[in-house]
Design a protein around this motif. Structure first.
Motif, PDB file in Angstrom:
ATOM      1  N   MET A   1      43.958  34.701  43.798  1.00  0.00           N
ATOM      2  CA  MET A   1      44.270  35.621  44.897  1.00  0.00           C
ATOM      3  C   MET A   1      43.222  36.756  44.652  1.00  0.00           C
ATOM      4  N   PHE A   2      43.203  37.379  43.401  1.00  0.00           N
ATOM      5  CA  PHE A   2      42.338  38.559  43.209  1.00  0.00           C
ATOM      6  C   PHE A   2      40.763  38.138  43.105  1.00  0.00           C
ATOM      7  N   ALA A   3      40.481  37.008  42.849  1.00  0.00           N
ATOM      8  CA  ALA A   3      39.260  36.482  42.807  1.00  0.00           C
ATOM      9  C   ALA A   3      38.627  36.221  44.016  1.00  0.00           C
ATOM     10  N   THR A   4      39.304  36.025  45.216  1.00  0.00           N
ATOM     11  CA  THR A   4      39.009  35.741  46.493  1.00  0.00           C
ATOM     12  C   THR A   4      39.113  36.720  47.558  1.00  0.00           C
ATOM     13  N   TYR A   5      40.330  37.240  47.622  1.00  0.00           N
ATOM     14  CA  TYR A   5      40.906  38.278  48.449  1.00  0.00           C
ATOM     15  C   TYR A   5      40.576  39.613  48.440  1.00  0.00           C
ATOM     16  N   SER A   6      40.437  40.715  49.269  1.00  0.00           N
ATOM     17  CA  SER A   6      40.290  41.856  49.374  1.00  0.00           C
ATOM     18  C   SER A   6      41.428  42.764  48.974  1.00  0.00           C
ATOM     19  N   ALA A   7      41.124  44.094  48.386  1.00  0.00           N
ATOM     20  CA  ALA A   7      42.319  44.537  48.042  1.00  0.00           C
ATOM     21  C   ALA A   7      43.333  44.774  49.057  1.00  0.00           C
TER      22      ALA A   7
ATOM     23  N   LYS B   1      43.875  42.644  51.290  1.00  0.00           N
ATOM     24  CA  LYS B   1      44.742  41.447  51.853  1.00  0.00           C
ATOM     25  C   LYS B   1      45.721  41.373  50.680  1.00  0.00           C
ATOM     26  N   ASN B   2      45.435  41.422  49.637  1.00  0.00           N
ATOM     27  CA  ASN B   2      46.400  41.319  48.518  1.00  0.00           C
ATOM     28  C   ASN B   2      47.515  42.329  48.667  1.00  0.00           C
ATOM     29  N   ALA B   3      47.352  43.497  49.020  1.00  0.00           N
ATOM     30  CA  ALA B   3      48.211  44.551  49.237  1.00  0.00           C
ATOM     31  C   ALA B   3      49.382  43.913  50.484  1.00  0.00           C
ATOM     32  N   GLU B   4      48.713  43.617  51.404  1.00  0.00           N
ATOM     33  CA  GLU B   4      49.417  42.853  52.391  1.00  0.00           C
ATOM     34  C   GLU B   4      50.431  41.716  51.870  1.00  0.00           C
ATOM     35  N   THR B   5      49.957  40.747  51.187  1.00  0.00           N
ATOM     36  CA  THR B   5      50.518  39.674  50.693  1.00  0.00           C
ATOM     37  C   THR B   5      51.717  40.095  49.811  1.00  0.00           C
ATOM     38  N   LEU B   6      51.539  40.949  48.879  1.00  0.00           N
ATOM     39  CA  LEU B   6      52.488  41.560  47.897  1.00  0.00           C
ATOM     40  C   LEU B   6      53.503  42.618  48.513  1.00  0.00           C
ATOM     41  N   ASP B   7      53.054  42.867  49.634  1.00  0.00           N
ATOM     42  CA  ASP B   7      53.804  43.861  50.495  1.00  0.00           C
ATOM     43  C   ASP B   7      54.014  45.479  49.436  1.00  0.00           C
ATOM     44  N   VAL B   8      52.554  45.749  49.325  1.00  0.00           N
ATOM     45  CA  VAL B   8      52.474  47.174  48.749  1.00  0.00           C
ATOM     46  C   VAL B   8      51.296  48.045  49.405  1.00  0.00           C
TER      47      VAL B   8
ATOM     48  N   GLY C   1      42.435  49.951  33.184  1.00  0.00           N
ATOM     49  CA  GLY C   1      40.974  50.354  32.728  1.00  0.00           C
ATOM     50  C   GLY C   1      39.798  49.839  33.421  1.00  0.00           C
ATOM     51  N   TYR C   2      39.942  49.761  34.888  1.00  0.00           N
ATOM     52  CA  TYR C   2      38.886  49.486  35.676  1.00  0.00           C
ATOM     53  C   TYR C   2      38.434  50.425  36.638  1.00  0.00           C
ATOM     54  N   HIS C   3      37.171  50.934  37.005  1.00  0.00           N
ATOM     55  CA  HIS C   3      36.912  51.684  38.116  1.00  0.00           C
ATOM     56  C   HIS C   3      37.348  51.770  39.299  1.00  0.00           C
ATOM     57  N   GLY C   4      37.818  50.376  39.867  1.00  0.00           N
ATOM     58  CA  GLY C   4      38.393  50.124  40.998  1.00  0.00           C
ATOM     59  C   GLY C   4      38.496  48.675  41.102  1.00  0.00           C
ATOM     60  N   TYR C   5      38.620  48.213  42.416  1.00  0.00           N
ATOM     61  CA  TYR C   5      39.212  46.944  42.588  1.00  0.00           C
ATOM     62  C   TYR C   5      38.004  45.864  42.593  1.00  0.00           C
ATOM     63  N   SER C   6      36.828  46.197  42.981  1.00  0.00           N
ATOM     64  CA  SER C   6      35.462  45.446  42.976  1.00  0.00           C
ATOM     65  C   SER C   6      35.412  44.853  41.409  1.00  0.00           C
ATOM     66  N   GLU C   7      35.245  46.162  40.364  1.00  0.00           N
ATOM     67  CA  GLU C   7      35.277  45.821  39.036  1.00  0.00           C
ATOM     68  C   GLU C   7      36.329  44.620  38.685  1.00  0.00           C
ATOM     69  N   LEU C   8      37.599  44.879  38.927  1.00  0.00           N
ATOM     70  CA  LEU C   8      38.673  43.898  38.557  1.00  0.00           C
ATOM     71  C   LEU C   8      38.069  42.529  39.061  1.00  0.00           C
ATOM     72  N   GLN C   9      37.834  42.415  40.366  1.00  0.00           N
ATOM     73  CA  GLN C   9      37.719  41.163  41.048  1.00  0.00           C
ATOM     74  C   GLN C   9      36.398  40.489  40.367  1.00  0.00           C
ATOM     75  N   LEU C  10      35.404  41.006  39.875  1.00  0.00           N
ATOM     76  CA  LEU C  10      34.395  40.592  39.337  1.00  0.00           C
ATOM     77  C   LEU C  10      34.641  40.117  38.072  1.00  0.00           C
ATOM     78  N   ASP C  11      35.555  40.659  37.404  1.00  0.00           N
ATOM     79  CA  ASP C  11      35.972  40.111  36.126  1.00  0.00           C
ATOM     80  C   ASP C  11      36.963  38.981  36.283  1.00  0.00           C
ATOM     81  N   VAL C  12      37.860  38.912  37.131  1.00  0.00           N
ATOM     82  CA  VAL C  12      38.524  37.617  37.516  1.00  0.00           C
ATOM     83  C   VAL C  12      37.799  36.496  37.791  1.00  0.00           C
ATOM     84  N   GLN C  13      36.712  36.707  38.495  1.00  0.00           N
ATOM     85  CA  GLN C  13      35.803  35.763  39.180  1.00  0.00           C
ATOM     86  C   GLN C  13      35.157  35.166  37.732  1.00  0.00           C
ATOM     87  N   HIS C  14      34.538  35.795  37.113  1.00  0.00           N
ATOM     88  CA  HIS C  14      33.638  35.348  35.885  1.00  0.00           C
ATOM     89  C   HIS C  14      34.569  34.688  35.027  1.00  0.00           C
ATOM     90  N   SER C  15      35.887  34.993  34.857  1.00  0.00           N
ATOM     91  CA  SER C  15      36.954  34.378  34.072  1.00  0.00           C
ATOM     92  C   SER C  15      37.154  33.146  34.607  1.00  0.00           C
TER      93      SER C  15
END
Length: 265
Positions: free
Chosen positions: A31-37, A39-46, A59-73
């Protein structure tokens, strides 16, 4: 540290709302590798702001940094699988190696204290019913067969003849396997067991699966792919660990490893 380690380390200090996002990330990183912040907010109702706040909290600067880490993993995992059939030699061995990697990854995500509680619950139960639909039925069938050889009070729920969960009381335990796409019949059995006051053990592939909230104990097997072929070795490995641990506790290891009962000339 990658996203998983950061989330697990920060989890105890997160607020209830941020823990909801953390659980979603651990259960379904795709979800976090493919969806925007958003879209995930809407899915999780937050709120989208809460999703960004979660990223900073671990520990990330923002959503983009987290997404890149998830995609790499996830990409690192996928590459191992993609390379399997490009090799003309040892492809069977390669597949088993990937299964082993998936098992190791999943084992690091499992809360073993909950598994210990599950083992104790099974040992103390007056009666155990094991259920699973569609491809989950194979797990239920195998687990119930071996577990009954150890405890002798276990039966497999058979939808073609059984009419529901009838026994009432916490001493009656119901174990339900429910994997994506989550059969509605499994959810109904869990609801019935809860209404009867039974102890419900859920074995699933996500803490956010539609059946998880019905379990007294929930074992979530988390791997990146939803493929049954990748999920099955991990699931059977967990069940094997549960059965062997239980057999050792009740001093019946010989029943699951009956070497002395066979004579091979």
């Amino acid at each position: 540290m990658n996203y998983y380690d950061r989330t697990k380390e920060s989890y105890p200090t997160l607020t209830k709302g941020l823990k909801k996002i953390a659980e979603a990330l651990l259960a379904n990183p795709i979800m976090f590798a493919t969806y925007s912040a958003k879209k995930n907010a809407e899915t999780l109702d937050v709120s989208e702001t809460m999703v960004v706040r979660f990223c900073k909290a671990i520990g990330y600067h923002g959503y983009s940094e987290l997404q890149l880490d998830v995609q790499h993993s996830l990409l690192s995992l996928k590459l191992d699988s993609d390379e399997l059939f490009k090799k003309s030699e040892n492809s069977f061995e390669s597949i088993m190696n990937v299964d082993a990697q998936n098992i190791l990854q999943a084992s690091s995500n499992i809360d073993w204290s909950i598994v210990e509680q599950v083992v104790e619950t099974l040992i103390k139960a007056k009666e155990i019913k094991v259920a699973g639909y569609y491809h989950s039925f194979s797990y239920a069938h195998w687990f119930s067969f071996i577990l009954n050889s150890l405890l002798t009070n276990v039966s497999l729920y058979r939808p073609e003849t059984d009419t529901g969960i009838m026994k009432k009381g916490i001493e009656h335990c119901v174990v339900i396997f429910s994997f994506y796409r989550y059969a509605i019949d499994s959810i109904r059995i869990a609801e019935e067991a809860k209404e009867n006051g039974n102890t419900v053990i859920i074995i699933t592939d996500s803490v956010l699966s539609p059946i998880s909230h019905l379990g007294d104990y929930v074992l979530s097997i988390q791997i990146a792919q939803k493929s049954m072929l990748e999920k099955s070795p991990v699931t059977f490995s967990l069940l094997n660990a549960i059965l062997l641990h239980l057999a050792k506790k009740i001093e019946k290891v010989e029943l699951v490893n009956p070497i002395k009962k066979y004579y091979i000339k």
